[in-house]
Design a protein around this motif. Structure first.
Motif, PDB file in Angstrom:
ATOM      1  N   PHE A 111      39.142  44.420  40.589  1.00  0.00           N
ATOM      2  CA  PHE A 111      38.565  44.826  39.565  1.00  0.00           C
ATOM      3  C   PHE A 111      39.537  44.738  38.362  1.00  0.00           C
ATOM      4  CE2 PHE A 111      37.364  48.020  36.264  1.00  0.00           C
ATOM      5  CZ  PHE A 111      35.884  47.373  35.814  1.00  0.00           C
ATOM      6  N   TYR A 112      40.793  45.051  38.250  1.00  0.00           N
ATOM      7  CA  TYR A 112      41.553  45.234  37.201  1.00  0.00           C
ATOM      8  C   TYR A 112      42.102  43.673  36.961  1.00  0.00           C
ATOM      9  CZ  TYR A 112      45.947  45.858  34.432  1.00  0.00           C
ATOM     10  OH  TYR A 112      46.900  45.749  33.664  1.00  0.00           O
ATOM     11  N   GLN A 113      42.148  42.850  37.945  1.00  0.00           N
ATOM     12  CA  GLN A 113      42.561  41.501  38.015  1.00  0.00           C
ATOM     13  C   GLN A 113      41.780  40.690  37.220  1.00  0.00           C
ATOM     14  OE1 GLN A 113      42.855  39.065  41.657  1.00  0.00           O
ATOM     15  NE2 GLN A 113      44.914  38.322  40.986  1.00  0.00           N
ATOM     16  N   LYS A 114      40.329  40.919  37.544  1.00  0.00           N
ATOM     17  CA  LYS A 114      39.173  40.368  36.841  1.00  0.00           C
ATOM     18  C   LYS A 114      38.902  40.495  35.347  1.00  0.00           C
ATOM     19  CE  LYS A 114      36.630  39.257  41.282  1.00  0.00           C
ATOM     20  NZ  LYS A 114      35.386  39.511  41.864  1.00  0.00           N
ATOM     21  N   LEU A 115      39.191  41.845  35.074  1.00  0.00           N
ATOM     22  CA  LEU A 115      39.080  42.329  33.938  1.00  0.00           C
ATOM     23  C   LEU A 115      40.050  41.820  32.965  1.00  0.00           C
ATOM     24  CD1 LEU A 115      37.313  44.278  32.260  1.00  0.00           C
ATOM     25  CD2 LEU A 115      38.872  46.221  32.491  1.00  0.00           C
ATOM     26  N   HIS A 116      41.631  41.670  33.484  1.00  0.00           N
ATOM     27  CA  HIS A 116      42.280  41.251  32.512  1.00  0.00           C
ATOM     28  C   HIS A 116      43.150  39.960  32.960  1.00  0.00           C
ATOM     29  CE1 HIS A 116      42.719  45.255  30.815  1.00  0.00           C
ATOM     30  NE2 HIS A 116      42.713  45.815  31.952  1.00  0.00           N
ATOM     31  N   HIS A 117      42.848  39.405  34.134  1.00  0.00           N
ATOM     32  CA  HIS A 117      43.418  38.040  34.372  1.00  0.00           C
ATOM     33  C   HIS A 117      42.667  37.250  35.022  1.00  0.00           C
ATOM     34  CE1 HIS A 117      47.446  39.799  33.542  1.00  0.00           C
ATOM     35  NE2 HIS A 117      46.792  41.121  34.006  1.00  0.00           N
ATOM     36  N   ALA A 118      41.335  36.904  34.414  1.00  0.00           N
ATOM     37  CA  ALA A 118      40.144  36.341  35.005  1.00  0.00           C
ATOM     38  C   ALA A 118      40.619  34.950  35.847  1.00  0.00           C
ATOM     39  CB  ALA A 118      39.279  36.178  34.269  1.00  0.00           C
ATOM     40  N   ALA A 119      41.656  34.185  35.168  1.00  0.00           N
ATOM     41  CA  ALA A 119      41.950  32.987  35.627  1.00  0.00           C
ATOM     42  C   ALA A 119      42.945  32.924  36.655  1.00  0.00           C
ATOM     43  CB  ALA A 119      42.367  32.340  34.401  1.00  0.00           C
ATOM     44  N   ASP A 120      43.804  33.947  36.800  1.00  0.00           N
ATOM     45  CA  ASP A 120      44.699  34.120  37.761  1.00  0.00           C
ATOM     46  C   ASP A 120      44.408  34.502  38.950  1.00  0.00           C
ATOM     47  OD1 ASP A 120      47.339  34.125  38.984  1.00  0.00           O
ATOM     48  OD2 ASP A 120      48.168  35.573  37.723  1.00  0.00           O
ATOM     49  N   THR A 121      44.198  33.670  39.896  1.00  0.00           N
ATOM     50  CA  THR A 121      43.897  34.356  41.334  1.00  0.00           C
ATOM     51  C   THR A 121      44.961  33.867  42.422  1.00  0.00           C
ATOM     52  OG1 THR A 121      42.698  32.037  41.800  1.00  0.00           O
ATOM     53  CG2 THR A 121      41.409  34.051  40.842  1.00  0.00           C
ATOM     54  N   SER A 122      46.227  33.668  41.737  1.00  0.00           N
ATOM     55  CA  SER A 122      47.205  33.297  42.760  1.00  0.00           C
ATOM     56  C   SER A 122      48.236  34.582  43.354  1.00  0.00           C
ATOM     57  CB  SER A 122      48.410  32.304  41.900  1.00  0.00           C
ATOM     58  OG  SER A 122      48.987  33.151  40.827  1.00  0.00           O
ATOM     59  N   VAL A 123      47.867  35.655  42.757  1.00  0.00           N
ATOM     60  CA  VAL A 123      48.562  36.949  43.145  1.00  0.00           C
ATOM     61  C   VAL A 123      47.858  37.490  44.528  1.00  0.00           C
ATOM     62  CG1 VAL A 123      49.393  39.181  42.672  1.00  0.00           C
ATOM     63  CG2 VAL A 123      49.255  37.756  40.892  1.00  0.00           C
ATOM     64  N   ASP A 124      48.680  37.895  45.434  1.00  0.00           N
ATOM     65  CA  ASP A 124      48.173  38.098  46.756  1.00  0.00           C
ATOM     66  C   ASP A 124      48.064  39.699  46.585  1.00  0.00           C
ATOM     67  OD1 ASP A 124      48.059  39.073  49.360  1.00  0.00           O
ATOM     68  OD2 ASP A 124      49.155  37.930  50.194  1.00  0.00           O
ATOM     69  N   LEU A 125      46.888  40.346  46.614  1.00  0.00           N
ATOM     70  CA  LEU A 125      46.547  41.479  46.271  1.00  0.00           C
ATOM     71  C   LEU A 125      47.192  42.414  47.501  1.00  0.00           C
ATOM     72  CD1 LEU A 125      43.296  41.764  44.321  1.00  0.00           C
ATOM     73  CD2 LEU A 125      45.498  41.508  43.472  1.00  0.00           C
ATOM     74  N   TRP A 126      47.044  42.093  48.739  1.00  0.00           N
ATOM     75  CA  TRP A 126      47.392  42.524  49.970  1.00  0.00           C
ATOM     76  C   TRP A 126      48.785  42.923  49.719  1.00  0.00           C
ATOM     77  CZ3 TRP A 126      44.163  44.226  53.864  1.00  0.00           C
ATOM     78  CH2 TRP A 126      42.597  43.987  53.585  1.00  0.00           C
ATOM     79  N   GLN A 127      49.611  41.844  49.382  1.00  0.00           N
ATOM     80  CA  GLN A 127      51.162  41.952  49.373  1.00  0.00           C
ATOM     81  C   GLN A 127      51.576  42.912  48.095  1.00  0.00           C
ATOM     82  OE1 GLN A 127      53.548  40.647  51.229  1.00  0.00           O
ATOM     83  NE2 GLN A 127      54.925  41.390  49.927  1.00  0.00           N
ATOM     84  N   VAL A 128      50.741  42.893  47.260  1.00  0.00           N
ATOM     85  CA  VAL A 128      51.149  43.908  45.957  1.00  0.00           C
ATOM     86  C   VAL A 128      50.882  45.349  46.492  1.00  0.00           C
ATOM     87  CG1 VAL A 128      50.307  44.868  43.948  1.00  0.00           C
ATOM     88  CG2 VAL A 128      50.379  42.472  44.071  1.00  0.00           C
ATOM     89  N   LEU A 129      49.833  45.430  47.135  1.00  0.00           N
ATOM     90  CA  LEU A 129      49.899  46.972  47.791  1.00  0.00           C
ATOM     91  C   LEU A 129      50.716  47.277  48.985  1.00  0.00           C
ATOM     92  CD1 LEU A 129      45.608  46.987  48.292  1.00  0.00           C
ATOM     93  CD2 LEU A 129      47.054  48.294  46.509  1.00  0.00           C
ATOM     94  N   ALA A 130      51.252  46.307  49.652  1.00  0.00           N
ATOM     95  CA  ALA A 130      52.456  46.586  50.531  1.00  0.00           C
ATOM     96  C   ALA A 130      53.683  46.803  49.724  1.00  0.00           C
ATOM     97  CB  ALA A 130      52.602  45.387  51.396  1.00  0.00           C
ATOM     98  N   GLN A 131      53.668  46.138  48.528  1.00  0.00           N
ATOM     99  CA  GLN A 131      55.019  46.513  47.692  1.00  0.00           C
ATOM    100  C   GLN A 131      55.094  48.006  47.158  1.00  0.00           C
ATOM    101  OE1 GLN A 131      57.550  44.766  46.791  1.00  0.00           O
ATOM    102  NE2 GLN A 131      57.264  42.647  46.444  1.00  0.00           N
TER     103      GLN A 131
END
Length: 262
Positions: A149-169
């Motif tokens: 939700f945050y990604q679509k709200l602020h970075h709609a064009a950027d889908t390159s970030v692996d959200l699963w990896q971010v949560l693991a971080q």
């Protein structure tokens, strides 16, 4: 302090024999000038094109007829890492809220690029990421859904970030699909902190106790992230009671002390 922005020409070593030398336009920031006009420069960051500067002028804060601080002035420039320190109740959180525009000062002003933040609210908030004491996440959504939700709200064009990896971080591997409201307070805090990995655009991060409920390894991960953000030309202002080891050489401190009340 930033040096003077200049453009200069150099001959590139990357040319074939018999062909004219290639001339590259190198744009940089002159850090210093040495004798005999030898110039030391660094690559020009995007943030140097549009100078970003947070300025605090003669700021005073009063809460319930009690003056927390007064006549406070300082500036935060690209690359700065600033820790606001002081005992509990001295006004650290109140100062951060003033810097974000969530509260209004008793006196003085907060300026973004020379303009009061009340006059450039939209531009300022587009360059700001604030994490306060409350995690600010949606309890009904999972950590993964909150980040999406945050990604679509602020970075709609950027889908390159692996959200699963971010949560693991942030230590939430295995909790990606649990409703956030069922997680502990510390885990909800980690969901909020995960937004930092999605926040290249906001230049200014204002973080109130970001290390709360984070273990020592997690603190080091966040310190590295803050350093990377600063090296890219970002700015970080934070409060914390945690010891920071990786940022010690780069960290600037602003100490608030209790005022004697009449």
């Amino acid at each position: 302090m930033l040096g003077k922005a200049s453009a200069f020409l150099i001959s590139s070593p990357l040319f074939k024999a018999g062909s004219p030398p290639q001339i590259l336009l190198i744009i940089g920031i002159f850090e210093k000038t040495l004798p005999d006009t030898v110039l030391i420069c660094r690559p020009l960051l995007f943030t140097d094109y549009i100078l970003m500067l947070l300025q605090i002028h003669n700021l005073s804060c009063v809460r319930e007829d009690r003056t927390l601080f007064e006549h406070l002035s300082f500036a935060v420039a690209p690359g700065d890492l600033v820790q606001i320190e002081g005992p509990n109740g001295v006004g650290k959180t109140s100062l951060l809220r003033l810097l974000t525009g969530l509260s209004q000062p008793f006196a003085g002003e907060v300026c973004w690029n020379g303009e009061n933040i009340r006059s450039c609210r939209d531009e300022y908030h587009a360059n700001l990421l604030y994490l306060g004491h409350q995690p600010g996440v949606k309890a009904a959504l999972t950590p993964l859904e909150n980040l999406a939700f945050y990604q679509k709200l602020h970075h709609a064009a950027d889908t390159s970030v692996d959200l699963w990896q971010v949560l693991a971080q942030v230590g939430l591997a295995g909790f990606e699909d649990n409703p956030t409201g069922q997680l502990s307070a510390g885990q909800q805090r980690r969901v909020a902190l995960a937004r930092l990995w999605l926040s290249d655009k906001p230049a200014l991060w204002i973080l109130d106790e970001p290390f709360t409920a984070i273990d020592k390894q997690g603190v080091k991960v966040l310190e590295r992230l803050f350093l990377t953000h600063a090296e890219r030309g970002g700015m970080v202002i934070l409060t914390t009671h945690q010891d920071m080891t990786l940022m010690q050489g780069r960290l600037k401190t602003l100490s608030l002390t209790p005022l004697l009340q009449e």
